[in-house]
Scaffold this active site. Structure first.
Site, PDB file in Angstrom:
ATOM      1  N   ASP A   1       0.956  -0.946  -0.037  1.00  0.00           N
ATOM      2  CA  ASP A   1       0.188   0.019   0.115  1.00  0.00           C
ATOM      3  C   ASP A   1       0.944   1.002   0.358  1.00  0.00           C
ATOM      4  O   ASP A   1       1.756   1.543   0.959  1.00  0.00           O
ATOM      5  CB  ASP A   1      -0.689   0.234   0.802  1.00  0.00           C
ATOM      6  CG  ASP A   1      -2.160  -0.820   1.285  1.00  0.00           C
ATOM      7  OD1 ASP A   1      -2.994  -0.570   0.489  1.00  0.00           O
ATOM      8  OD2 ASP A   1      -2.465  -1.278   1.770  1.00  0.00           O
TER       9      ASP A   1
ATOM     10  N   MET B   1     -13.173  -1.179  -3.328  1.00  0.00           N
ATOM     11  CA  MET B   1     -12.023  -1.229  -2.107  1.00  0.00           C
ATOM     12  C   MET B   1     -13.449  -1.206  -0.584  1.00  0.00           C
ATOM     13  O   MET B   1     -14.655  -0.452  -0.867  1.00  0.00           O
ATOM     14  CB  MET B   1     -12.016   0.558  -1.569  1.00  0.00           C
ATOM     15  CG  MET B   1     -10.598   0.891  -2.445  1.00  0.00           C
ATOM     16  SD  MET B   1      -9.588   0.146  -1.530  1.00  0.00           S
ATOM     17  CE  MET B   1      -8.983   0.840   0.039  1.00  0.00           C
TER      18      MET B   1
ATOM     19  N   GLY C   1      -7.363   4.342   3.046  1.00  0.00           N
ATOM     20  CA  GLY C   1      -6.264   6.013   3.811  1.00  0.00           C
ATOM     21  C   GLY C   1      -5.454   5.032   5.295  1.00  0.00           C
ATOM     22  O   GLY C   1      -4.479   5.332   5.538  1.00  0.00           O
ATOM     23  N   PHE C   2      -6.576   3.956   5.737  1.00  0.00           N
ATOM     24  CA  PHE C   2      -6.188   3.625   7.425  1.00  0.00           C
ATOM     25  C   PHE C   2      -6.397   2.119   6.910  1.00  0.00           C
ATOM     26  O   PHE C   2      -7.622   1.596   6.561  1.00  0.00           O
ATOM     27  CB  PHE C   2      -6.845   4.447   8.310  1.00  0.00           C
ATOM     28  CG  PHE C   2      -6.512   4.898   8.608  1.00  0.00           C
ATOM     29  CD1 PHE C   2      -5.129   5.874   9.147  1.00  0.00           C
ATOM     30  CD2 PHE C   2      -7.247   6.925   7.580  1.00  0.00           C
ATOM     31  CE1 PHE C   2      -5.078   7.739   9.362  1.00  0.00           C
ATOM     32  CE2 PHE C   2      -6.611   8.415   8.216  1.00  0.00           C
ATOM     33  CZ  PHE C   2      -6.240   8.222   8.783  1.00  0.00           C
ATOM     34  N   GLY C   3      -5.545   1.157   8.014  1.00  0.00           N
ATOM     35  CA  GLY C   3      -5.504   0.276   8.052  1.00  0.00           C
ATOM     36  C   GLY C   3      -6.674  -0.266   9.589  1.00  0.00           C
ATOM     37  O   GLY C   3      -6.919   0.324  10.244  1.00  0.00           O
ATOM     38  N   GLY C   4      -7.017  -1.185   9.399  1.00  0.00           N
ATOM     39  CA  GLY C   4      -8.367  -2.289  10.497  1.00  0.00           C
ATOM     40  C   GLY C   4      -8.911  -1.271  10.666  1.00  0.00           C
ATOM     41  O   GLY C   4      -9.979  -1.103  11.561  1.00  0.00           O
TER      42      GLY C   4
ATOM     43  N   GLY D   1     -10.313  -4.165   2.747  1.00  0.00           N
ATOM     44  CA  GLY D   1     -10.789  -3.426   3.888  1.00  0.00           C
ATOM     45  C   GLY D   1     -12.006  -3.964   4.395  1.00  0.00           C
ATOM     46  O   GLY D   1     -12.729  -4.536   3.780  1.00  0.00           O
TER      47      GLY D   1
ATOM     48  N   GLY E   1      -4.577  -7.074   6.385  1.00  0.00           N
ATOM     49  CA  GLY E   1      -3.447  -7.313   7.080  1.00  0.00           C
ATOM     50  C   GLY E   1      -3.893  -6.939   8.557  1.00  0.00           C
ATOM     51  O   GLY E   1      -3.010  -8.531   9.118  1.00  0.00           O
TER      52      GLY E   1
END
Length: 220
Positions: A37, A139, A144-147, A178, A199
């Site tokens: 990423d 997506m 923009g962010f993991g988790g 995602g 992830g």
């Protein structure tokens, strides 16, 4: 036709103090691809890393590097990521003025080309470029962010894109990224996905659990 499920762990969730070793562990644990990423703090509200770090870890595995460019303008950096070792480069249609030209650029450099659809991006945007694609990425969170948590509406988009891909008769991967975990992976697969980016779920429990986590998301 939907292919067997493959897992592409996102190294965004890895321990960056030992990134090379983490990628080797993923390789040995049965990862099918390595998802890379790339975020620029402009197209998405986070910064990850660039081609130099990508290149520095390319030699630790022979698994394909699945590079997801969340950067804008994107065209300027494609050649650098090809030189860094990308096997697949996925871009967003919003990241440049002429995304068909961007896809042609990727293909001209000898790597596979993917197109990523954000939650708010309509699927019709693929209609005039799908014949040139090797991968479609849904997506299931805003990038923009993991988790983040999986957006349930992504399942309808996956199903609709599965139909579009099957209509072409082409070998196009349908990837989802995602909120993929042990609960959402089966739903994404049932909807038609054959490549899952994971992830947090892959790295859960530490290195001794990577192989079991990958198998569980595959439904094995």
């Amino acid at each position: 036709m939907q292919k067997p499920t493959r897992i592409a762990p996102s190294i965004l969730a890895a321990d960056f103090s030992q990134l090379g070793k983490e990628i080797q562990r993923l390789d040995q644990a049965g990862a099918d691809l390595i998802h890379v990423d790339i975020m620029d703090g402009h197209f998405v509200p986070n910064i990850s890393f660039g081609p130099a770090i990508t290149k520095s870890v390319r030699s630790v595995t022979k698994k394909p590097f699945d590079v997801h460019l969340m950067i804008s303008p994107v065209d300027l950096y494609i050649e650098a990521f090809v030189e860094a070792g990308a096997d697949i480069i996925t871009i967003h249609p919003e990241a440049g003025p002429h995304f068909h030209r961007t896809i042609q650029l990727i293909k001209s450099l000898g790597v596979k080309a993917g197109l990523a659809l954000n939650p708010g991006t309509p699927i019709e945007i693929v209609d005039h470029v799908i014949e040139d694609l090797d991968l479609l990425l849904v997506m299931s969170v805003n990038p923009g962010f993991g988790g983040q948590s999986f957006i349930p509406g992504a399942l309808d988009k996956i199903s609709a894109l599965r139909q579009k891909i099957d209509t072409t008769g082409k070998d196009i991967d349908l990837e989802v990224d995602g909120g993929i975990n042990f609960e959402t992976a089966p739903k994404a697969i049932a909807a038609g996905a054959d490549l899952l980016v994971a992830g947090t779920a892959t790295f859960k429990g530490g290195p001794d659990h990577y192989a079991a986590n990958i198998l569980k998301m595959k439904g094995q």
